[in-house]
Design an enzyme around this catalytic site. Structure first.
Site, PDB file in Angstrom:
ATOM      1  N   MET A 179      17.585   9.992  28.425  1.00  0.00           N
ATOM      2  CA  MET A 179      19.032  10.231  28.616  1.00  0.00           C
ATOM      3  C   MET A 179      19.533   9.436  29.816  1.00  0.00           C
ATOM      4  SD  MET A 179      19.277  14.334  28.080  1.00  0.00           S
ATOM      5  CE  MET A 179      18.210  15.206  26.921  1.00  0.00           C
ATOM      6  N   HIS A 222       7.596  13.807  21.462  1.00  0.00           N
ATOM      7  CA  HIS A 222       9.024  13.467  21.433  1.00  0.00           C
ATOM      8  C   HIS A 222       9.542  13.339  22.862  1.00  0.00           C
ATOM      9  CE1 HIS A 222      13.061  13.737  19.422  1.00  0.00           C
ATOM     10  NE2 HIS A 222      13.411  14.274  20.591  1.00  0.00           N
ATOM     11  N   MET A 231      20.587  16.119  14.492  1.00  0.00           N
ATOM     12  CA  MET A 231      20.699  16.991  15.661  1.00  0.00           C
ATOM     13  C   MET A 231      21.302  18.329  15.234  1.00  0.00           C
ATOM     14  SD  MET A 231      19.421  15.319  18.195  1.00  0.00           S
ATOM     15  CE  MET A 231      19.759  16.628  19.375  1.00  0.00           C
ATOM     16  N   SER A 271       8.919  18.386  22.138  1.00  0.00           N
ATOM     17  CA  SER A 271       9.806  17.647  23.041  1.00  0.00           C
ATOM     18  C   SER A 271       9.435  17.989  24.478  1.00  0.00           C
ATOM     19  CB  SER A 271      11.262  18.017  22.789  1.00  0.00           C
ATOM     20  OG  SER A 271      12.042  17.553  23.873  1.00  0.00           O
ATOM     21  N   MET A 309      18.976   8.739  23.896  1.00  0.00           N
ATOM     22  CA  MET A 309      20.332   9.299  24.001  1.00  0.00           C
ATOM     23  C   MET A 309      21.035   8.522  25.102  1.00  0.00           C
ATOM     24  SD  MET A 309      19.405  13.283  23.477  1.00  0.00           S
ATOM     25  CE  MET A 309      17.675  12.947  23.774  1.00  0.00           C
ATOM     26  N   ASP A 325      12.748  12.504  25.280  1.00  0.00           N
ATOM     27  CA  ASP A 325      14.208  12.484  25.306  1.00  0.00           C
ATOM     28  C   ASP A 325      14.708  11.632  26.469  1.00  0.00           C
ATOM     29  OD1 ASP A 325      15.025  14.232  23.084  1.00  0.00           O
ATOM     30  OD2 ASP A 325      13.905  15.772  24.180  1.00  0.00           O
ATOM     31  N   HIS A 342      13.402   9.187  21.699  1.00  0.00           N
ATOM     32  CA  HIS A 342      14.759   9.560  21.280  1.00  0.00           C
ATOM     33  C   HIS A 342      15.728   9.048  22.337  1.00  0.00           C
ATOM     34  CE1 HIS A 342      17.618  13.154  20.133  1.00  0.00           C
ATOM     35  NE2 HIS A 342      18.156  11.972  19.909  1.00  0.00           N
ATOM     36  N   ASP A 395      16.273  18.345  15.235  1.00  0.00           N
ATOM     37  CA  ASP A 395      16.081  18.439  16.690  1.00  0.00           C
ATOM     38  C   ASP A 395      17.126  19.363  17.298  1.00  0.00           C
ATOM     39  OD1 ASP A 395      15.468  18.008  19.341  1.00  0.00           O
ATOM     40  OD2 ASP A 395      15.989  15.871  19.344  1.00  0.00           O
TER      41      ASP A 395
END
Ligand code: DX5
Ligand code: ZN
Length: 213
Positions: free
Chosen positions: A34, A30, A134, A6, A65, A32, A63, A170
């Protein structure tokens, strides 16, 4: 076991260098994404991920979020073999969200927060290729692994019952717990601070791979 570093814990001023350094031992990179609404943190979005996508050959795992995942999924320039993951808590219309992701050409993944009942994703098992469990509250790297994730992974593996669905985990993964999550049934291991918190990133990845054996 597939390792997915990540980049959340990487040096953001050197993202391409950091990604290139971990790419040889990575099954996925990966990312993230957000939005400061779905989670209380803000990172990067399609322009950054797309710019890096053009420069790297490893499959991406994006991913999301974020709220409104179906609206943003089409903004990612994915390649065949990439996965876009949405959060089951982020949408009232998982079916439309899975359709929107599938139309991009990416594989469809779903993720769930630690407190969300596993039952929330079980109806989706015929339509997703990855379920990402998660093992921390999403939003930040460097948190402590929640051991109750192990039982959730085991229950999920049983529910998958031979379907072509990979289980990812994760949050809080380290050389000290990677073996347990793999034994429980996780195949994709996301790790941020365990890799990018180490001075020697490839050595940290080798240590995770070794510890999982
Ligand atoms: C957290 C992110 C994770 C994070 C994991 O919300 O989804 O991918 O980078 O970081 P570590 O491995 O440090 O817990
Ligand atoms: Zn993540």
């Amino acid at each position: 076991m597939k390792l997915a570093p990540s980049l959340l814990s990487a040096d953001f001023a050197r993202l391409l260098d950091e990604a290139s350094l971990v790419a040889p031992l990575a099954s996925y990179l990966h990312w993230d994404v957000m939005d400061a609404h779905f989670v209380p943190n803000l990172t990067f979005g399609p322009p950054v991920v797309n710019a890096l996508r053009r420069r790297l050959d490893v499959p991406f795992e994006i991913h999301l979020m974020i709220d409104h995942p179906a609206e943003y999924a089409p903004q990612f320039d994915v390649r065949s073999g990439d996965t876009i993951l949405f959060h089951i808590e982020a949408t009232d219309s998982p079916s439309a969200t899975m359709d929107a992701i599938a139309r991009t050409g990416a594989e469809v993944g779903v993720s769930l927060r630690p407190r969300t009942p596993l039952e929330a994703v079980l109806p989706l098992l015929d339509r997703v290729s990855t379920v990402l469990v998660m093992s921390v509250e999403p939003g930040f790297g460097g948190q402590t692994f929640r051991p109750e994730a192990l039982e959730r992974i085991r229950r999920l593996a049983a529910a998958i019952a031979g379907r072509p669905v990979r289980i990812g985990v994760d949050g809080g993964i380290s050389a000290g717990n990677v073996r347990a999550v793999v034994a429980a049934g996780a195949e994709i291991i996301v790790a941020g601070s365990a890799i990018f918190g180490a001075a020697d990133r490839p050595a940290a990845m080798r240590a995770l791979l070794e510890a999982a054996r």
